[in-house]
Design an enzyme around this catalytic site. Structure first.
Site, PDB file in Angstrom:
ATOM      1  N   LYS A  61      -0.394  -9.609   9.236  1.00 44.34           N
ATOM      2  CA  LYS A  61      -0.189  -8.184   9.496  1.00 44.34           C
ATOM      3  C   LYS A  61      -1.534  -7.651   9.960  1.00 44.34           C
ATOM      4  O   LYS A  61      -2.493  -7.607   9.191  1.00 44.34           O
ATOM      5  CB  LYS A  61       0.283  -7.454   8.244  1.00 44.34           C
ATOM      6  N   THR A  70       0.828  -1.205   0.000  1.00 48.28           N
ATOM      7  CA  THR A  70       0.000   0.000   0.000  1.00 48.28           C
ATOM      8  C   THR A  70       0.865   1.260   0.000  1.00 48.28           C
ATOM      9  O   THR A  70       0.653   2.174  -0.803  1.00 48.28           O
ATOM     10  CB  THR A  70      -0.914   0.020   1.235  1.00 48.28           C
ATOM     11  N   THR A  71       1.851   1.301   0.896  1.00 49.97           N
ATOM     12  CA  THR A  71       2.723   2.472   0.993  1.00 49.97           C
ATOM     13  C   THR A  71       3.563   2.640  -0.260  1.00 49.97           C
ATOM     14  O   THR A  71       3.954   3.756  -0.614  1.00 49.97           O
ATOM     15  CB  THR A  71       3.616   2.363   2.244  1.00 49.97           C
ATOM     16  N   ILE A 131       5.207  -3.902  10.669  1.00 46.98           N
ATOM     17  CA  ILE A 131       5.407  -3.466   9.284  1.00 46.98           C
ATOM     18  C   ILE A 131       5.050  -1.990   9.280  1.00 46.98           C
ATOM     19  O   ILE A 131       3.885  -1.625   9.388  1.00 46.98           O
ATOM     20  CB  ILE A 131       4.573  -4.305   8.305  1.00 46.98           C
ATOM     21  N   TYR A 164     -12.977  -4.352  -2.010  1.00 47.20           N
ATOM     22  CA  TYR A 164     -14.115  -3.900  -2.820  1.00 47.20           C
ATOM     23  C   TYR A 164     -15.182  -4.970  -3.009  1.00 47.20           C
ATOM     24  O   TYR A 164     -16.357  -4.716  -2.791  1.00 47.20           O
ATOM     25  CB  TYR A 164     -13.668  -3.358  -4.198  1.00 47.20           C
ATOM     26  N   ARG A 200      -9.355  -0.239   4.730  1.00 45.16           N
ATOM     27  CA  ARG A 200      -9.111  -0.074   3.300  1.00 45.16           C
ATOM     28  C   ARG A 200      -9.899  -1.066   2.456  1.00 45.16           C
ATOM     29  O   ARG A 200     -10.254  -0.770   1.318  1.00 45.16           O
ATOM     30  CB  ARG A 200      -7.619  -0.230   2.989  1.00 45.16           C
ATOM     31  N   TYR A 210      -2.924 -10.114   5.409  1.00 43.37           N
ATOM     32  CA  TYR A 210      -2.947  -8.675   5.712  1.00 43.37           C
ATOM     33  C   TYR A 210      -4.392  -8.270   5.961  1.00 43.37           C
ATOM     34  O   TYR A 210      -5.200  -8.216   5.041  1.00 43.37           O
ATOM     35  CB  TYR A 210      -2.327  -7.903   4.546  1.00 43.37           C
TER      36      TYR A 210
END
Length: 295
Positions: free
Chosen positions: A163, A46-47, A204, A109, A140, A135
């Site tokens: 995570k 993501t980052t 993380i 989504y 999100r 994750y």
């Protein structure tokens, strides 16, 4: 054996003035993290703005990272997608590049039901030999992995960690209690020490992009029995870590890095520039904490 213990940086992807991957800067960042005690590199997450990169860009960035790091510390690549077929095929392509593990976000989504999400991870796990980190980031994805589902997924030999970025410490505690065979990594910088207190293996971290040694020291202090020092670092740097989320990640951390002289470029749309008042707030937080500038 854990994929890593300590601080894994959720690394940004540096872009040049044409919004293309800046490989020279990426190489510099990777060396910087090895030199400053980062324990693992998490690339194409993501980052790292993986969602706005093409498949070939992501593969090239991952391959570049693997080659540059050369097994000095673990490299973990994000390979998640809301399409099971795409996630499977991409994970297989990444596996041959020599990474040490995969970070696979819950399908976003679609808001899959539990049987669907189980099937999604099953197909990925059975398509590769690499260790996989689940994750969980419902803010999100719109989906929260239930404890019972995590328990079922942990039966796959290569699903070895999670995570945890729900922000719910009670949920994390139940994972630790009911699925003790699964390593837990904090996905929120402000909850690193609480996760460690439940048996977590590390974090993380977004903040590790600018304070890598601090985040490493926080984790290692706790794991080496100095919980007082770990708490001092956690509470002392929470304001800075929270500043990295004053707007949508990774917009603030890239702004912070550029302010400190890293020259990592901007973000790709739909991530836009920060609002001026938030830039001012972020800069003042960075100044207050006397964050070390880029070498």
């Amino acid at each position: 054996m854990s994929i890593f213990v300590g601080s894994g940086v959720a690394l940004v992807t540096p872009f040049d003035e044409n919004n293309q991957v800046n490989y020279k800067k990426l190489g510099e960042l990777l060396e910087y993290h090895v030199e400053n005690k980062t324990d693992a590199i998490i690339i194409s997450g993501t980052t790292g703005e993986a969602s706005t990169m093409t498949e070939s860009e992501r593969l090239n960035v991952i391959k570049f990272t693997v080659d540059k790091i050369a097994k000095r510390i673990p490299v973990i690549a994000g390979t998640g997608s809301n399409s099971t077929e795409i996630a499977v095929e991409f994970s297989k392509k990444v596996e041959v590049l020599g990474v040490d593990g995969l970070l696979v976000v819950t399908p976003y989504y679609n808001k899959g039901n539990e049987r669907g999400i189980y099937g999604h991870y099953k197909e990925i796990a059975e398509s590769v030999e690499l260790p996989i980190i689940l994750y969980n980031v419902p803010g999100r994805t719109g989906v929260n992995l239930s404890v019972s589902l995590v328990k079922e997924l942990a039966k796959f030999k290569n699903i070895v960690a999670i995570k945890e970025a729900s922000g719910n410490i009670s949920y994390a505690a139940e994972i630790a209690r009911q699925v003790p065979e699964l390593d837990i990594y904090s996905g929120n910088d402000d909850m690193t020490v609480p996760i460690l207190s439940l048996g977590g293996k590390g974090v993380i971290s977004v903040s590790a992009n600018i304070i890598p040694e601090v985040i490493h020291n926080m984790v290692m202090s706790f794991l080496n029995g100095d919980s007082k020092e770990a708490c001092r670092l956690q509470l002392g740097y929470n304001e800075l870590s929270n500043g990295m989320f004053i707007e949508t990640n990774p917009v603030p951390v890239k702004e912070a890095m550029n302010y400190l002289g890293y020259e990592v470029g901007g973000c790709r749309l739909p991530l836009g520039e920060m609002y001026p008042e938030n830039i001012e707030k972020l800069h003042s937080i960075i100044d207050r904490h006397e964050v070390k500038k880029w070498k």
